[in-house]
Write a protein that holds these residues in place. Structure first.
Motif, short mmCIF file in Angstrom:
data_model
loop_
_atom_site.label_atom_id
_atom_site.label_comp_id
_atom_site.label_asym_id
_atom_site.label_seq_id
_atom_site.Cartn_x
_atom_site.Cartn_y
_atom_site.Cartn_z
N SER A 54 30.82 35.50 38.53
CA SER A 54 32.19 35.08 38.22
C SER A 54 33.12 36.28 38.22
O SER A 54 33.53 36.78 37.17
CB SER A 54 32.23 34.36 36.86
N THR A 55 33.46 36.73 39.43
CA THR A 55 34.29 37.92 39.58
C THR A 55 35.46 37.69 40.53
O THR A 55 36.12 38.64 40.93
CB THR A 55 33.45 39.09 40.09
N HIS A 56 35.72 36.42 40.88
CA HIS A 56 36.82 36.13 41.80
C HIS A 56 38.15 36.41 41.12
O HIS A 56 38.41 35.91 40.02
CB HIS A 56 36.74 34.67 42.23
N GLY A 57 38.98 37.22 41.75
CA GLY A 57 40.31 37.50 41.21
C GLY A 57 40.38 38.62 40.20
O GLY A 57 41.41 38.80 39.55
N THR A 58 39.31 39.41 40.06
CA THR A 58 39.34 40.49 39.07
C THR A 58 40.41 41.52 39.40
O THR A 58 41.08 42.04 38.50
CB THR A 58 37.97 41.18 38.96
N GLY A 59 40.58 41.83 40.69
CA GLY A 59 41.59 42.83 41.07
C GLY A 59 43.00 42.35 40.79
O GLY A 59 43.82 43.10 40.23
N CYS A 60 43.30 41.11 41.17
CA CYS A 60 44.62 40.53 40.89
C CYS A 60 44.88 40.52 39.38
O CYS A 60 45.97 40.87 38.92
CB CYS A 60 44.68 39.09 41.41
N THR A 61 43.86 40.11 38.64
CA THR A 61 44.00 39.97 37.19
C THR A 61 44.25 41.31 36.54
O THR A 61 45.14 41.45 35.68
CB THR A 61 42.73 39.32 36.61
N LEU A 62 43.49 42.32 36.93
CA LEU A 62 43.67 43.65 36.33
C LEU A 62 45.06 44.20 36.61
O LEU A 62 45.75 44.70 35.71
CB LEU A 62 42.60 44.61 36.85
N ALA A 63 45.49 44.12 37.86
CA ALA A 63 46.81 44.66 38.22
C ALA A 63 47.93 43.93 37.47
O ALA A 63 48.89 44.56 37.01
CB ALA A 63 47.02 44.56 39.72
N SER A 64 47.81 42.61 37.34
CA SER A 64 48.84 41.87 36.62
C SER A 64 48.82 42.17 35.13
O SER A 64 49.87 42.18 34.47
CB SER A 64 48.66 40.36 36.86
#
Length: 269
Positions: A207-217
């Motif tokens: 369950s790691t989908h969107g971790t980059g988007c989430t961290l940056a936001s």
């Protein structure tokens, strides 16, 4: 609610990444999210099945109407897709948000491997947005593309962080999640003042989908709320780690995070 964040990024129909992850993150951290959508994707946990770009004049209009009415404390950049879109966004920001701090997540490839940025657009990204960024948040494959060389070890990361800073941003948050050989997850935050190293334990999960988007936001929200960069990154990492640990396990591929783990259930009187 505190901190206005304008998110310029693509939409993920599966809800795990992109605009959907961004708005959930900003809201869960008690900020206010606005959006300028750059592309529509047909996407789920197994991959990206289609991409429909948004016309440039409409991207510009979305930025314009948000900035001239509500305004923003930070702009967060995600998926842009191609060089014309990068040029459109860069010019719109110059026209309507010239002094607003900019968090650039150089989204290039989806979790399932689908390219989200044309190769010929990398130069435009570096020249038009990375040079004016408050902070950029590349993972290692993105760093490799930006620098044109491999980044495979912690020593490589340290050298890459310096070279990424030389591209012009005020700071670089280089994410080390792809260093599978490292027992701990190591991220490096580098500014002109030096390097701050963040470490945390790895979580065994798909369950790691969107971790980059989430961290940056999450970083963008912290900055919008008046935190300094180190504090914003520290809280953002804690938030993402909690979202991974409590992920719901949806889908057959790389599942979404639990963006709402900070939200208390509504209690009826």
């Amino acid at each position: 609610m505190q901190g206005r964040v304008l998110i310029v990024a693509g939409s993920d129909s599966g809800g795990g990444a992109g605009i959907q992850a961004d708005t959930k993150t900003v809201t869960a951290l008690q900020g206010f999210a606005m959006t300028a959508i750059t592309a529509l994707t047909a996407q789920n946990t197994c991959g990206v099945h289609g991409v429909h770009p948004v016309p440039g004049d409409f991207i510009r209009q979305q930025i314009q109407v948000c900035m001239t009415d509500i305004g923003a404390d930070v702009v967060k950049i995600g998926m842009l897709g191609d060089a014309p879109t990068i040029e459109t966004v860069a010019q719109a920001l110059e026209d309507f948000a010239p002094d607003v701090p900019l968090v650039v997540d150089p989204v290039m490839v989806a979790k399932g491997g689908h390219p989200l940025l044309a190769r010929e657009a990398v130069t435009a990204l570096k020249g038009r947005l990375i040079t004016r960024a408050t902070v950029i948040t590349p993972n290692l494959p993105e760093a490799e593309t930006l620098l044109g060389r491999e980044v495979r070890t912690l020593k490589d990361m340290e050298a890459a962080a310096d070279d990424l800073l030389a591209l012009g941003p005020k700071a670089v948050l280089l994410k080390g999640g792809h260093l599978a050989a490292e027992e701990k997850l190591v991220d490096l935050l580098i500014t002109a003042e030096g390097v701050t190293r963040f470490e945390s334990g790895r979580v065994a999960t798909t369950s790691t989908h969107g971790t980059g988007c989430t961290l940056a936001s999450a970083v963008a929200t912290g900055l919008a709320q008046g935190r300094d960069l180190t504090s914003a990154v520290s809280r953002a990492r804690e938030y993402v780690l909690g979202a991974i640990r409590t992920a719901p396990g949806y889908g057959q591929g790389h599942g979404p995070l639990d963006h709402a783990h900070t939200v208390r259930p509504f209690e009826r009187l």
